[in-house]
Design an enzyme around this catalytic site. Structure first.
Site, PDB file in Angstrom:
ATOM      1  N   ALA A 252      49.070  44.065  33.897  1.00  0.00           N
ATOM      2  CA  ALA A 252      50.077  44.631  32.992  1.00  0.00           C
ATOM      3  C   ALA A 252      51.439  43.978  33.225  1.00  0.00           C
ATOM      4  CB  ALA A 252      50.175  46.136  33.182  1.00  0.00           C
TER       5      ALA A 252
ATOM      6  N   GLY B  98      45.223  44.787  35.751  1.00  0.00           N
ATOM      7  CA  GLY B  98      44.599  44.974  34.446  1.00  0.00           C
ATOM      8  C   GLY B  98      43.680  43.834  34.063  1.00  0.00           C
TER       9      GLY B  98
ATOM     10  N   GLU C  71      40.505  44.822  35.576  1.00  0.00           N
ATOM     11  CA  GLU C  71      39.969  45.957  34.823  1.00  0.00           C
ATOM     12  C   GLU C  71      39.357  45.481  33.504  1.00  0.00           C
ATOM     13  OE1 GLU C  71      42.523  49.807  35.942  1.00  0.00           O
ATOM     14  OE2 GLU C  71      43.770  48.091  35.395  1.00  0.00           O
TER      15      GLU C  71
ATOM     16  N   GLU D   4      47.823  47.574  42.300  1.00  0.00           N
ATOM     17  CA  GLU D   4      48.718  48.608  41.764  1.00  0.00           C
ATOM     18  C   GLU D   4      49.329  49.499  42.841  1.00  0.00           C
ATOM     19  OE1 GLU D   4      45.980  47.514  38.359  1.00  0.00           O
ATOM     20  OE2 GLU D   4      45.798  47.793  40.530  1.00  0.00           O
TER      21      GLU D   4
END
Length: 259
Positions: A62, A108, A111, A131
């Protein structure tokens, strides 16, 4: 499209994440990725989809600048649900999705790769969920999909330390199915995709349904919990200080929280 480049040939669609230099997932990229997914799912010619990155990165996760603006539980949960919804579309796709991890696959980015059905990595690629270093947890499905792939213990280690794995370690624990020299990555990914595209469409769809079948209900419950927790963290002083420190290129100050 400025961020996703889409090419289709021999029944294989290739989605190239293109947001230099690190292919981060900002609002614009996620919106365009949604449209690209719709395009390939509606295209009857496409049988298999390869997702990879342009340049040196697969995806660094992100956009930190956008994370810095998430300062309430509502905005954080909303952000997480948006990403989860998009990646769940990838996981539920009736067309096999293959992640060709060409470089760093972080946050991300991992992910996104975890939502794909097959993962192939280039030698030297670094893979992780950092994170926790920003006072957060993975919010796009990482706390739910990673344990299902590598087991609860290894997933907890990765998430709680925030440290990256090498592609070779990722292969050892089953996070990726193979590691190949960088210059061979796309050829290997396309060879796998070609084999799958040559199989019966109904059988491929049935196989994906069978593989996912045992995970769908608990995963949806887990995703809801993940979004709630991600949202809570977005309003925490610890997260805000960690993000500011990252942007200012300094170590974060310890923030005392109430018991």
């Amino acid at each position: 499209m400025p961020h996703q480049l889409l090419t289709i040939s021999h029944h294989i669609a290739r989605i190239m994440l293109h947001n230099p230099p690190a292919n981060v997932l900002n609002h614009s990229v996620l919106k365009e990725l949604e449209q690209v997914l719709t395009d390939v799912q509606e295209d009857e010619y496409v049988r298999v989809v390869i997702v990879t990155g342009t340049g040196r990165f697969f995806c660094a996760g992100a956009d930190i600048n956008e994370l810095a603006h998430l300062t309430t539980a509502h905005s954080g949960s909303e952000f997480a649900v948006h990403g989860q919804s998009l990646f769940s579309r990838i996981e539920r796709s009736e067309k096999p999705m293959l992640a060709a991890i060409n470089g760093p696959c972080i946050g991300g980015g991992l992910e996104l790769a975890l939502a794909c059905h097959v993962r192939v990595a280039a030698a030297g690629a670094m893979i992780g969920l950092p994170e926790i270093k920003l006072g957060l947890i993975p919010g796009f499905g990482g706390t739910q999909r990673l344990p299902r792939v590598v087991g609860a213990s290894k997933a907890a280690e990765m998430i709680l330390t925030g440290e990256n794995l090498s592609a070779e370690e990722a292969l050892r624990i089953g996070l990726v199915s193979r590691v190949v020299p960088t210059h061979e990555l796309m050829a290997q990914a396309e060879a796998i995709a070609t084999l799958i595209a040559a199989r019966g469409k109904a059988a491929v769809e049935a196989a994906l349904h069978a593989i996912r079948g045992g995970l769908d209900i608990p995963l949806s419950e887990g995703l809801a919990r993940e979004a709630e927790l991600f949202g809570r963290l977005c309003s925490a002083p610890e997260k805000q200080e960690a993000v500011r420190a990252f942007l200012e290129k300094r170590p974060p100050k310890l923030v005392e929280t109430e018991a």
